[in-house]
Scaffold this active site. Structure first.
Site, PDB file in Angstrom:
ATOM      1  N   LYS A  59      53.939  71.707  51.450  1.00  0.00           N
ATOM      2  CA  LYS A  59      53.649  71.685  49.815  1.00  0.00           C
ATOM      3  C   LYS A  59      54.868  71.165  49.617  1.00  0.00           C
ATOM      4  CE  LYS A  59      50.434  72.103  46.785  1.00  0.00           C
ATOM      5  NZ  LYS A  59      49.154  71.926  47.271  1.00  0.00           N
ATOM      6  N   ALA A  65      39.678  75.075  36.512  1.00  0.00           N
ATOM      7  CA  ALA A  65      41.627  74.527  36.387  1.00  0.00           C
ATOM      8  C   ALA A  65      42.546  75.783  36.933  1.00  0.00           C
ATOM      9  CB  ALA A  65      41.071  75.316  34.725  1.00  0.00           C
ATOM     10  N   LYS A 120      43.556  75.519  54.375  1.00  0.00           N
ATOM     11  CA  LYS A 120      41.878  74.275  53.636  1.00  0.00           C
ATOM     12  C   LYS A 120      41.799  72.788  55.122  1.00  0.00           C
ATOM     13  CE  LYS A 120      42.762  72.669  49.397  1.00  0.00           C
ATOM     14  NZ  LYS A 120      42.882  71.965  48.188  1.00  0.00           N
ATOM     15  N   VAL A 166      38.942  67.089  38.150  1.00  0.00           N
ATOM     16  CA  VAL A 166      37.551  66.613  38.686  1.00  0.00           C
ATOM     17  C   VAL A 166      36.594  67.310  38.099  1.00  0.00           C
ATOM     18  CG1 VAL A 166      37.255  68.267  41.566  1.00  0.00           C
ATOM     19  CG2 VAL A 166      39.260  66.843  40.935  1.00  0.00           C
ATOM     20  N   GLY A 167      36.724  68.838  37.518  1.00  0.00           N
ATOM     21  CA  GLY A 167      36.080  69.097  36.154  1.00  0.00           C
ATOM     22  C   GLY A 167      34.528  68.166  35.280  1.00  0.00           C
ATOM     23  N   ASP A 173      49.193  66.153  43.388  1.00  0.00           N
ATOM     24  CA  ASP A 173      49.198  67.748  43.298  1.00  0.00           C
ATOM     25  C   ASP A 173      49.333  67.730  41.634  1.00  0.00           C
ATOM     26  OD1 ASP A 173      48.445  69.768  44.935  1.00  0.00           O
ATOM     27  OD2 ASP A 173      49.661  70.649  43.704  1.00  0.00           O
ATOM     28  N   LEU A 213      38.291  70.824  31.900  1.00  0.00           N
ATOM     29  CA  LEU A 213      37.331  69.761  32.481  1.00  0.00           C
ATOM     30  C   LEU A 213      38.731  68.493  32.822  1.00  0.00           C
ATOM     31  CD1 LEU A 213      34.709  70.030  28.918  1.00  0.00           C
ATOM     32  CD2 LEU A 213      34.378  69.695  31.689  1.00  0.00           C
ATOM     33  N   ARG A 238      54.363  69.302  43.936  1.00  0.00           N
ATOM     34  CA  ARG A 238      54.021  69.865  42.430  1.00  0.00           C
ATOM     35  C   ARG A 238      55.157  69.690  41.394  1.00  0.00           C
ATOM     36  NH1 ARG A 238      49.662  74.897  41.757  1.00  0.00           N
ATOM     37  NH2 ARG A 238      48.424  73.371  42.645  1.00  0.00           N
TER      38      ARG A 238
HETATM   39  N1  PHE Z   1      46.447  68.031  45.471  1.00  0.00           N
HETATM   40  C1  PHE Z   1      46.058  67.685  46.640  1.00  0.00           C
HETATM   41  C2  PHE Z   1      44.971  68.720  47.634  1.00  0.00           C
HETATM   42  O1  PHE Z   1      45.254  70.074  47.105  1.00  0.00           O
HETATM   43  C3  PHE Z   1      47.339  67.380  48.384  1.00  0.00           C
HETATM   44  C4  PHE Z   1      46.892  66.444  48.316  1.00  0.00           C
HETATM   45  C5  PHE Z   1      45.841  65.160  48.442  1.00  0.00           C
HETATM   46  C6  PHE Z   1      47.620  65.586  49.902  1.00  0.00           C
HETATM   47  C7  PHE Z   1      45.543  64.080  49.213  1.00  0.00           C
HETATM   48  C8  PHE Z   1      47.443  64.806  50.473  1.00  0.00           C
HETATM   49  C9  PHE Z   1      46.462  64.521  50.362  1.00  0.00           C
HETATM   50  O2  PHE Z   1      44.942  69.070  48.304  1.00  0.00           O
END
Ligand code: PHE
Length: 349
Positions: free
Chosen positions: A72, A234, A60, A181-182, A112, A178, A36
């Site tokens: 991160k 967003a 995740k 992804v949106g 990111d 938007l 980021r």
């Molecule tokens: N921005 C992605 C996420 O939050 C980060 C990412 C994508 C990391 C693909 C590794 C591979 O999931």
């Protein structure tokens, strides 16, 4: 918040800029998490964000069933900095690559907010531990497509579990944001005949609404629109005690990271009878596809299967939450914790 396993705050050799890498967990495998690059009021704010975002990545990866942990990278730019382009951007990316390389594969980065697949190619000049380089260079490229596929799989699960199998053509959505992804999610829903309201802070995106025959509202209004499903796509922090009290939807399913201002807001949603799908799972398509392509060398149809599986995982969480009369957030947390705890058990094979 549990303390991270490893926090690096280093000055880049070329640029002197502060590069923060937080590794939250490697219990299930190497940590994954994007890079980021954005402005913060101080680098300490950047550290706080990195720690929070890395913990969300652990959840995740665990919820998506990946053998990876969370991490991160944050580069905290000064709000008065000129946009980073050309040689200064390259040097910063190389500095980031050096820090990632020094972690010896414990952490893999990716795109990111504020970084792109092209940027990943520059990071790759210094380290191999980077996902989503452009496809022409052998990477898996932009992860918006698979992220949107994961969101759509989750919308399907919500229709099944919350909306009694209501067909898309009879379901209404409000999409707030938007970006890449949106837009993909809106495009798919529009072409499936769903009723749509869309919204973005950039008024130029209003043309998209016309193209999709969708309604257009300002973001604050779109958040409170009377629809079946709200899709936050967003920035984070949109669900607060005051917005939750005013929501007029039945379910919230979107890819924005960190949608809740606090965990307790999940209970407010639950008390109002609004189903909130945990954002860490809804947004997992990017890492599922990137690891599937680049580490497991899966075929496209196998990856499509994994992305559809994100919806099945959400379905299980929604069912358990319903049985226990709990907010889905708590069920998701318990599942992730259980997976991490089991990783310490010996395996006999
Ligand atoms: N921005 C992605 C996420 O939050 C980060 C990412 C994508 C990391 C693909 C590794 C591979 O999931």
């Amino acid at each position: 918040m549990s303390s991270p396993q490893n926090l690096r705050v280093e000055k880049g050799r070329r640029t002197g800029r502060t590069i923060i890498v937080c590794i939250d967990s490697t219990t299930l495998g190497s940590a994954l998490g994007g890079c980021r690059i954005r402005s913060y009021t101080s680098w300490q704010d950047g550290v706080r964000d990195a720690v929070r975002l890395a913990a969300a990545m652990t959840e995740k990866a665990a919820l998506a069933g990946l053998a990876h942990g969370g991490g991160k990278t944050v580069v905290a730019l000064d709000p008065h900095d000129a946009p980073l382009t050309g040689a200064s951007r390259r040097e910063l990316l190389q500095d980031i690559g050096d820090v990632v390389e020094s972690l010896d594969g414990q952490y893999w980065t990716g795109p990111d907010v504020g970084s792109s697949p092209e940027d990943m190619a520059v990071i790759n000049e210094r380290t191999e531990y980077v996902f989503c380089r452009p496809q022409r260079l052998g990477g898996s490229g932009d992860s918006s497509g698979p992220t949107a596929a994961g969101v759509l799989a989750c919308i399907r699960a919500v229709r099944e579990h919350v909306l009694a199998g209501q067909p898309l053509t009879q379901t209404s959505f409000s999409i707030v944001g938007l970006g890449h992804v949106g837009q993909l999610v809106a495009e798919h829903l529009a072409s499936s005949g769903a009723r749509l309201i869309v919204s973005d802070i950039d008024p130029r995106r209003r043309e998209l609404a016309q193209h999709w025959h969708a309604g257009w509202l300002e973001p604050d209004e779109a958040l409170l629109a009377e629809v079946d499903v709200l899709v936050p796509a967003a920035v984070g922090g949109v669900l607060t005690p005051s917005t939750v009290a005013a929501l007029r939807c039945r379910a919230v399913v979107g890819p924005a990271n960190n949608q809740l201002d606090a965990d307790s807001t999940a209970d407010l949603l639950h008390a109002r009878g609004i189903t909130w799908a945990p954002d860490t799972l809804v947004s997992a398509g990017g890492i599922v596809a990137a690891t599937g392509h680049e580490l497991q060398h899966l075929l496209d149809h196998e990856i499509q299967g994994l992305l559809a599986g994100i919806g099945d995982r959400l379905g299980d969480i929604l069912q358990e939450a319903h049985q226990k009369d709990q907010a889905p957030l708590h069920v998701a947390r318990q599942q992730a914790k259980r997976r991490l705890a089991r990783a310490h058990l010996p395996t006999y094979s």
